[in-house]
Design a protein around this motif. Structure first.
Motif, PDB file in Angstrom:
ATOM      1  N   ASN A 233       0.817  -1.214   0.000  1.00 48.44           N
ATOM      2  CA  ASN A 233       0.000   0.000   0.000  1.00 48.44           C
ATOM      3  C   ASN A 233       0.853   1.267   0.000  1.00 48.44           C
ATOM      4  O   ASN A 233       0.378   2.341  -0.370  1.00 48.44           O
ATOM      5  CB  ASN A 233      -0.925  -0.003   1.224  1.00 48.44           C
ATOM      6  N   PHE A 236       1.914   1.400  -3.742  1.00 48.69           N
ATOM      7  CA  PHE A 236       0.677   1.362  -4.521  1.00 48.69           C
ATOM      8  C   PHE A 236       0.913   0.880  -5.956  1.00 48.69           C
ATOM      9  O   PHE A 236       0.218   1.257  -6.892  1.00 48.69           O
ATOM     10  CB  PHE A 236      -0.013   2.734  -4.528  1.00 48.69           C
ATOM     11  N   PRO A 255      -4.856  -4.163  -1.221  1.00 50.84           N
ATOM     12  CA  PRO A 255      -3.610  -3.766  -0.549  1.00 50.84           C
ATOM     13  C   PRO A 255      -3.282  -4.749   0.575  1.00 50.84           C
ATOM     14  O   PRO A 255      -4.180  -5.343   1.176  1.00 50.84           O
ATOM     15  CB  PRO A 255      -3.943  -2.379   0.018  1.00 50.84           C
ATOM     16  N   ASP A 257      -2.989  -4.761   3.534  1.00 49.30           N
ATOM     17  CA  ASP A 257      -3.395  -4.077   4.769  1.00 49.30           C
ATOM     18  C   ASP A 257      -4.339  -5.022   5.505  1.00 49.30           C
ATOM     19  O   ASP A 257      -5.448  -5.291   5.045  1.00 49.30           O
ATOM     20  CB  ASP A 257      -4.094  -2.759   4.422  1.00 49.30           C
ATOM     21  N   SER A 262     -10.304  -3.082   6.697  1.00 49.90           N
ATOM     22  CA  SER A 262      -9.572  -2.832   5.453  1.00 49.90           C
ATOM     23  C   SER A 262     -10.265  -3.577   4.314  1.00 49.90           C
ATOM     24  O   SER A 262     -11.164  -4.403   4.524  1.00 49.90           O
ATOM     25  CB  SER A 262      -8.126  -3.322   5.579  1.00 49.90           C
TER      26      SER A 262
END
Length: 398
Positions: A233, A236, A255, A257, A262
């Motif tokens: 992330n 990106f 991502p 995450d 999320s």
């Protein structure tokens, strides 16, 4: 001799197995590059990997064996390399946001919804370093499949114990599917009926980040499971996940995450919810199949009974030796364990009362048939004893 090994039994609840690559999936970088390489190698991390890859290429060597060899070689005279020191380096590996709470949180969500969630690592990285991470020490993983060393009695690495590369990663999916987790258990090759599979592929999730995960991703996708590509992330950079989606290697991407709420968190929870519905439908499907099979078996049983009755009637009415032989041939084609006790008794009675059967009892085909059905009697009776006497009176010894 095959040893008795612990295997996971099929549960009475659906099991969802979430399988993870490690480097750049749960951690932002290669685990070896987060302290270990810097402490033993004279140049930078990139040079270590370049030399390792060249070593593999020059010697037609597996790239994972090459990096393991270099880890041991470069440690000489610089650090004391042991299982414990590798685990210590592992404890310093950084993890993506939310990873520290992810495994329990997702497991709890599954439990709340009636799904057993299990987490597995399938990685080309080092098992010993993964074991040193806090999440591993907390018992987050059902099993860690990763490259590893064999250690001597001082816990010094002396030989590779396991090498996991991108192609042989797939074998562990089959182990997880069948609940046969021991890497030396050949039972993974045994046949399992679909309804006996512990974790069907539709209930397997594979999360990875790159080309090395493609064989697993493709396998999971092709059998109805869920493959997810993750990307960092911070950078990106979605180049890899876009390509994997385009090439149908993954179904989703998100991502890396792992925090609550999320995108990845919502995605996995949606898969858990889907698993609940899917397994309910599968249960209904197998019940329908079971009923259908039962009806089919009943139909076959009725057909067999009709056929047996017709042949018994024909044998009873046989008016020639030739006809008897023809009927005996058809009777012999019926599996001997399908004969019921009353049917056997009727056949024995016919053999004693119909001369077209009695007089040729010692012909090979007739004798063989009657000897087989007599064996199916629960206990000898007068008719079976009489027929045995007829066999013996024609020269057969006891």
């Amino acid at each position: 001799m095959e040893q008795s090994r612990k295997r996971k039994a099929k549960e009475n609840k659906p099991v969802l197995a979430i399988c993870y690559d490690f480097d750049k999936t749960l951690s932002p970088d290669d685990m070896q590059a987060q302290g270990y390489i810097q402490s033993v190698y004279k140049e930078d991390v990139a040079s270590f990997w370049q030399e390792s890859n060249k070593l593999a290429e020059d010697n037609e060597m597996d790239t994972n064996l090459a990096y393991m060899f270099m880890m041991v070689r470069e440690a000489r005279g610089k650090i004391v390399l042991t299982k414990e020191s590798l685990q210590k380096y592992g404890s310093e590996v950084k993890l993506f946001p939310g990873v520290d709470t992810w495994f329990k949180r997702i497991k709890d969500y599954g439990k709340k919804n009636g799904v057993i969630v299990e987490h597995y690592i399938i990685s080309s990285g080092l098992k010993e370093m993964i074991e040193g991470t806090e999440v591993a020490k907390e018992g987050s993983f059902e099993k860690i499949y990763a490259s590893s060393f064999m250690f001597d009695d001082r816990n010094v690495p002396i030989w590779p114990a396991q090498v996991i590369n991108y192609t042989n990663k797939t074998q562990f999916l089959f182990r997880i599917e069948k609940g046969i987790l021991d890497v030396n258990d050949s039972g993974v090759n045994d046949f399992f009926a679909p309804e006996d599979i512990r974790v069907p592929f539709r209930n397997i999730v594979y999360i990875g980040d790159s080309d090395t995960d493609i064989p697993c991703m493709k396998l999971v996708n092709s059998y109805g499971g869920h493959s997810i590509g993750v990307f960092n992330n911070d950078t990106f950079d979605k180049t890899k996940v876009h390509k994997m989606l385009h090439d149908k290697r993954i179904k989703y991407y998100a991502p890396a995450d792992y925090t609550e709420n999320s995108q990845l968190d919502h995605l996995i929870k949606a898969i858990i919810n889907k698993t609940v519905a899917n397994e309910l439908l599968e249960e209904i499907h197998y019940k329908c199949k079971e009923e259908q099979n039962s009806c089919d078996n009943d139909k076959i049983d009725q057909e067999n009974k009709r056929k047996k009755l017709d042949l018994i009637v024909s044998l009873n009415g046989s008016c020639s030796f030739s006809t008897t032989h023809t009927i005996i041939k058809e009777l012999s084609e019926i599996k001997v364990d399908l004969w019921e006790q009353d049917e056997i008794n009727t056949l024995l009675q016919i053999a004693l009362e119909n001369n077209q059967v009695r007089y040729i009892l010692n012909d090979l085909d007739v004798k063989f048939f009657y000897k087989q059905v007599i064996k199916q009697l629960n206990k000898p009776n007068e008719n079976s004893k009489s027929i045995k006497q007829l066999f013996e009176s024609n020269g057969e010894q006891k």
